[in-house]
Design an enzyme around this catalytic site. Structure first.
Site, PDB file in Angstrom:
ATOM      1  N   GLN A 101       0.848  -1.194   0.000  1.00 48.03           N
ATOM      2  CA  GLN A 101       0.000   0.000   0.000  1.00 48.03           C
ATOM      3  C   GLN A 101       0.888   1.251   0.000  1.00 48.03           C
ATOM      4  O   GLN A 101       0.390   2.359  -0.090  1.00 48.03           O
ATOM      5  CB  GLN A 101      -0.885   0.021   1.250  1.00 48.03           C
ATOM      6  CG  GLN A 101      -1.871  -1.116   1.331  1.00 48.03           C
ATOM      7  CD  GLN A 101      -2.552  -1.143   2.705  1.00 48.03           C
ATOM      8  OE1 GLN A 101      -3.401  -0.321   3.018  1.00 48.03           O
ATOM      9  NE2 GLN A 101      -2.185  -2.093   3.532  1.00 48.03           N
ATOM     10  N   HIS A 119      -1.443   1.463  -4.246  1.00 49.24           N
ATOM     11  CA  HIS A 119      -1.868   2.851  -4.058  1.00 49.24           C
ATOM     12  C   HIS A 119      -1.025   3.841  -4.863  1.00 49.24           C
ATOM     13  O   HIS A 119      -1.027   5.031  -4.565  1.00 49.24           O
ATOM     14  CB  HIS A 119      -1.835   3.218  -2.560  1.00 49.24           C
ATOM     15  CG  HIS A 119      -2.885   2.517  -1.747  1.00 49.24           C
ATOM     16  ND1 HIS A 119      -2.915   2.529  -0.376  1.00 49.24           N
ATOM     17  CD2 HIS A 119      -3.955   1.776  -2.133  1.00 49.24           C
ATOM     18  CE1 HIS A 119      -3.961   1.827   0.060  1.00 49.24           C
ATOM     19  NE2 HIS A 119      -4.598   1.343  -0.986  1.00 49.24           N
ATOM     20  N   CYS A 127      -1.436  13.693 -15.655  1.00 48.76           N
ATOM     21  CA  CYS A 127      -2.368  14.802 -15.847  1.00 48.76           C
ATOM     22  C   CYS A 127      -3.775  14.375 -15.416  1.00 48.76           C
ATOM     23  O   CYS A 127      -4.289  13.355 -15.892  1.00 48.76           O
ATOM     24  CB  CYS A 127      -2.367  15.242 -17.312  1.00 48.76           C
ATOM     25  SG  CYS A 127      -3.669  16.448 -17.647  1.00 48.76           S
TER      26      CYS A 127
HETATM   27  P1  OAD Z   1      -1.408   2.885   9.191  1.00 48.42           P
HETATM   28  O1  OAD Z   1      -0.716   4.119   9.648  1.00 48.42           O
HETATM   29  O2  OAD Z   1      -2.889   2.861   9.267  1.00 48.42           O
HETATM   30  O3  OAD Z   1      -0.880   1.643  10.043  1.00 48.42           O
HETATM   31  C1  OAD Z   1       0.489   1.406  10.230  1.00 48.42           C
HETATM   32  C2  OAD Z   1       0.652   0.112  11.000  1.00 48.42           C
HETATM   33  O4  OAD Z   1       2.040  -0.176  11.106  1.00 48.42           O
HETATM   34  C3  OAD Z   1       0.108   0.165  12.446  1.00 48.42           C
HETATM   35  O5  OAD Z   1      -0.731  -0.974  12.658  1.00 48.42           O
HETATM   36  C4  OAD Z   1       1.372   0.083  13.307  1.00 48.42           C
HETATM   37  O6  OAD Z   1       1.152  -0.639  14.520  1.00 48.42           O
HETATM   38  C5  OAD Z   1       2.326  -0.664  12.400  1.00 48.42           C
HETATM   39  N1  OAD Z   1       3.755  -0.391  12.627  1.00 48.42           N
HETATM   40  C6  OAD Z   1       4.349   0.747  13.036  1.00 48.42           C
HETATM   41  N2  OAD Z   1       5.677   0.614  13.074  1.00 48.42           N
HETATM   42  C7  OAD Z   1       5.943  -0.654  12.661  1.00 48.42           C
HETATM   43  C8  OAD Z   1       7.136  -1.406  12.454  1.00 48.42           C
HETATM   44  N3  OAD Z   1       8.345  -0.879  12.672  1.00 48.42           N
HETATM   45  N4  OAD Z   1       7.025  -2.676  12.025  1.00 48.42           N
HETATM   46  C9  OAD Z   1       5.818  -3.240  11.785  1.00 48.42           C
HETATM   47  N5  OAD Z   1       4.648  -2.567  11.952  1.00 48.42           N
HETATM   48  C10 OAD Z   1       4.710  -1.303  12.375  1.00 48.42           C
HETATM   49  O7  OAD Z   1      -0.881   2.579   7.716  1.00 48.42           O
HETATM   50  P2  OAD Z   1      -1.506   1.635   6.578  1.00 48.42           P
HETATM   51  O8  OAD Z   1      -2.208   0.472   7.160  1.00 48.42           O
HETATM   52  O9  OAD Z   1      -0.436   1.377   5.605  1.00 48.42           O
HETATM   53  O10 OAD Z   1      -3.795   5.103   1.734  1.00 48.42           O
HETATM   54  O11 OAD Z   1      -2.563   2.623   5.923  1.00 48.42           O
HETATM   55  C11 OAD Z   1      -3.291   2.174   4.820  1.00 48.42           C
HETATM   56  C12 OAD Z   1      -3.590   3.305   3.891  1.00 48.42           C
HETATM   57  O12 OAD Z   1      -4.211   4.375   4.620  1.00 48.42           O
HETATM   58  C13 OAD Z   1      -2.377   3.966   3.271  1.00 48.42           C
HETATM   59  O13 OAD Z   1      -1.892   3.262   2.157  1.00 48.42           O
HETATM   60  C14 OAD Z   1      -2.920   5.303   2.874  1.00 48.42           C
HETATM   61  C15 OAD Z   1      -3.697   5.654   4.117  1.00 48.42           C
HETATM   62  O14 OAD Z   1      -4.755   6.529   3.934  1.00 48.42           O
HETATM   63  C16 OAD Z   1      -3.896   6.040   0.798  1.00 48.42           C
HETATM   64  O15 OAD Z   1      -3.305   7.093   0.863  1.00 48.42           O
HETATM   65  C17 OAD Z   1      -4.793   5.659  -0.317  1.00 48.42           C
END
Ligand code: OAD
Length: 248
Positions: A101, A119, A127
């Site tokens: 993602q 993503h 554009c």
């Molecule tokens: P989040 O910020 O929602 O979640 C990050 C996760 O990583 C959390 O569950 C943390 O506990 C975990 N975490 C933090 N540090 C870590 C580490 N060192 N090792 C392993 N895990 C760790 O991010 P995403 O789930 O990626 O979409 O968010 C999904 C989407 O929401 C993104 O791609 C973005 C956002 O809106 C778009 O922009 C379309």
């Protein structure tokens, strides 16, 4: 040192198809901010003002500047030990694909060869009006939003809320999750669909499902193994154990 269950190493060594699904936590140790935890981007900024097409059409310069500030951070970040471990895992397991993602391009920068970006990628632009691609790196430091030759506005090649994911990328990711023998979810809060649904597809199709995340998530109940530690500590240890097994 995190304890890695031997069942995970055994399953990986025997697998024909392995999917590693990564989210923002994968890049946290590189210095790329996550979204939802304390201090995360969505605790300081409103996605509806920055990460959707209506916001862009209302105030393109503001949205462009926000993405330029994210580029300033990301382009100064390097892959971490977790990214490197996934590159090192490629020759040790069969059929490894990363489904991410993340828009930071750090898996490719580390050297992973099969990465599906669900993503988009903040290093590219297109554009908004005619779809013409603008992958020229010089745009990445422009403070004024650039215009296309058609007169349309150029935007980052990232998926905004309310937009479809790239169709072929999502279809391939879903197909691989149906075939996966092992599915590893790394550093995602598991709340943004359709990406979060991939873990469920893999689980329903009987993949051995693993979660690597210091926190519990809605995906944790579906995991055969949940390792509560950072990706940069766990993944190199998995590689070390796989090498040990191959050597022995
Ligand atoms: P989040 O910020 O929602 O979640 C990050 C996760 O990583 C959390 O569950 C943390 O506990 C975990 N975490 C933090 N540090 C870590 C580490 N060192 N090792 C392993 N895990 C760790 O991010 P995403 O789930 O990626 O979409 O968010 C999904 C989407 O929401 C993104 O791609 C973005 C956002 O809106 C778009 O922009 C379309």
């Amino acid at each position: 040192m995190p304890t890695i269950p031997s069942s995970l190493v055994d399953r990986l060594a025997r697998a024909r198809c392995v999917v590693v699904s990564t989210g923002a936590g994968m890049s946290a140790e590189s210095g790329v901010p996550t979204f939802r935890a304390e201090g995360g981007l969505w605790t300081k900024f409103k996605p509806e003002e920055l990460a959707n097409v209506d916001a862009f059409l209302r105030n393109p310069q503001m949205v462009w500047e926000w993405y330029q500030s994210r580029r300033d951070v990301i382009l100064n970040c390097s892959p971490n030990a977790g990214h490197t471990a996934l590159v090192e895992m490629e020759p040790l397991v069969q059929g490894l694909t990363i489904v991410t993602q993340n828009i930071d391009g750090l898996h490719a920068a580390a050297g992973s060869t099969d990465v599906i970006e669900l993503h988009g990628n903040i290093r590219r632009n297109f554009c908004q009006q005619c779809g013409e691609r603008y992958d020229d790196a010089s745009l990445l430091s422009m403070t004024e939003i650039p215009s296309c030759s058609c007169g349309g506005m150029i935007r980052p090649d990232v998926v905004w809320f309310g937009e479809m994911l790239p169709e072929k990328a999502l279809a391939r990711a879903e197909r691989l999750c149906e075939e996966a023998d092992v599915f590893i979810s790394v550093g995602t809060s598991g709340v943004v669909y359709p990406a979060a649904g991939l873990a469920l597809v893999a689980h329903q199709h009987h993949a051995f499902t693993v979660e690597i995340n210091p926190e519990e998530t809605p995906l944790t109940p579906y995991a055969n193994v949940a390792i509560s530690a950072a990706a940069g500590a766990v993944l190199p240890e998995v590689v070390r154990l796989l090498r040990e097994r191959t050597a022995g």
